[in-house]
Design a protein around this motif. Structure first.
Motif, PDB file in Angstrom:
ATOM      1  N   ALA A   1       0.823  -1.217   0.000  1.00  9.57           N
ATOM      2  CA  ALA A   1       0.000   0.000   0.000  1.00  9.57           C
ATOM      3  C   ALA A   1       0.853   1.262   0.000  1.00  9.57           C
ATOM      4  CB  ALA A   1      -0.940  -0.001   1.202  1.00  9.57           C
ATOM      5  N   GLY A   2       2.174   1.109   0.174  1.00  9.18           N
ATOM      6  CA  GLY A   2       3.075   2.250   0.113  1.00  9.18           C
ATOM      7  C   GLY A   2       3.397   2.891   1.449  1.00  9.18           C
TER       8      GLY A   2
ATOM      9  N   ASP B   1       1.126   5.664   9.372  1.00 11.62           N
ATOM     10  CA  ASP B   1       0.754   6.560   8.270  1.00 11.62           C
ATOM     11  C   ASP B   1      -0.552   6.049   7.632  1.00 11.62           C
ATOM     12  OD1 ASP B   1       1.588   4.467   6.569  1.00 11.62           O
ATOM     13  OD2 ASP B   1       3.367   5.527   5.847  1.00 11.62           O
ATOM     14  N   CYS B   2      -1.081   6.793   6.682  1.00  8.97           N
ATOM     15  CA  CYS B   2      -2.380   6.441   6.084  1.00  8.97           C
ATOM     16  C   CYS B   2      -2.421   5.034   5.482  1.00  8.97           C
ATOM     17  CB  CYS B   2      -2.803   7.490   5.064  1.00  8.97           C
ATOM     18  SG  CYS B   2      -3.366   9.014   5.835  1.00  8.97           S
TER      19      CYS B   2
ATOM     20  N   VAL C   1      -4.718  -0.612   6.297  1.00  7.96           N
ATOM     21  CA  VAL C   1      -4.605  -2.066   6.204  1.00  7.96           C
ATOM     22  C   VAL C   1      -4.466  -2.765   7.555  1.00  7.96           C
ATOM     23  CG1 VAL C   1      -3.114  -3.932   5.335  1.00  7.96           C
ATOM     24  CG2 VAL C   1      -3.575  -1.931   3.904  1.00  7.96           C
ATOM     25  N   PHE C   2      -3.648  -2.247   8.456  1.00  4.76           N
ATOM     26  CA  PHE C   2      -3.141  -3.024   9.582  1.00  4.76           C
ATOM     27  C   PHE C   2      -4.245  -3.639  10.450  1.00  4.76           C
ATOM     28  CE2 PHE C   2      -1.081  -3.856  13.654  1.00  4.76           C
ATOM     29  CZ  PHE C   2       0.003  -4.600  13.221  1.00  4.76           C
TER      30      PHE C   2
END
Length: 126
Positions: A63-64, A70-71, A76-77
């Protein structure tokens, strides 16, 4: 482990990830290793152990995410772990204080999953 046999379960191991680490990578890795230390005994008892981190961390990278929190990380986490709980039969809550792990237990309860607080509570699979 309990002496009465049960069906094989998928068990989410929930414990601290960031808690108490100040986002120090070495301390975070130690937290993950602590959670992972429960995986082989759960497997040997006839079950399928899983950590949300095993799925989340590769997706966070894809996801970068550049930094914890961070965003892309937040996208996701925890959400992947919540989705994973829908496929699990139980949660093993390990380790110390953790808002995230406590949330996994709370969600697990709402889904009707078994909640274990130590390995000895987990019955061997038939």
């Amino acid at each position: 482990m309990s002496s009465h046999a049960a069906k094989s379960m998928m068990i989410l191991i929930a414990g601290p990830y960031r808690s108490g680490t100040h986002d120090d990578p070495a301390l975070i890795r130690k937290n993950v290793e602590e959670m992972e230390s429960y995986a082989l005994p759960i497997f040997r008892a006839g079950h399928i152990p899983i950590l949300g981190e095993w799925l989340a961390l590769p997706l966070v990278a894809l996801a970068g995410s550049r930094n914890i929190g961070d965003c892309p990380f937040d996208e996701v986490f925890h959400p992947i772990a919540v989705r994973l709980l829908e496929k699990c039969d139980a949660v093993l809550r390990v380790g110390g204080s953790s808002v995230g792990a406590d949330e996994m237990v709370r969600v697990g309860r709402t889904l009707g999953l078994k909640i274990y607080n130590n390995l000895q509570e987990i019955p061997r699979a038939a």
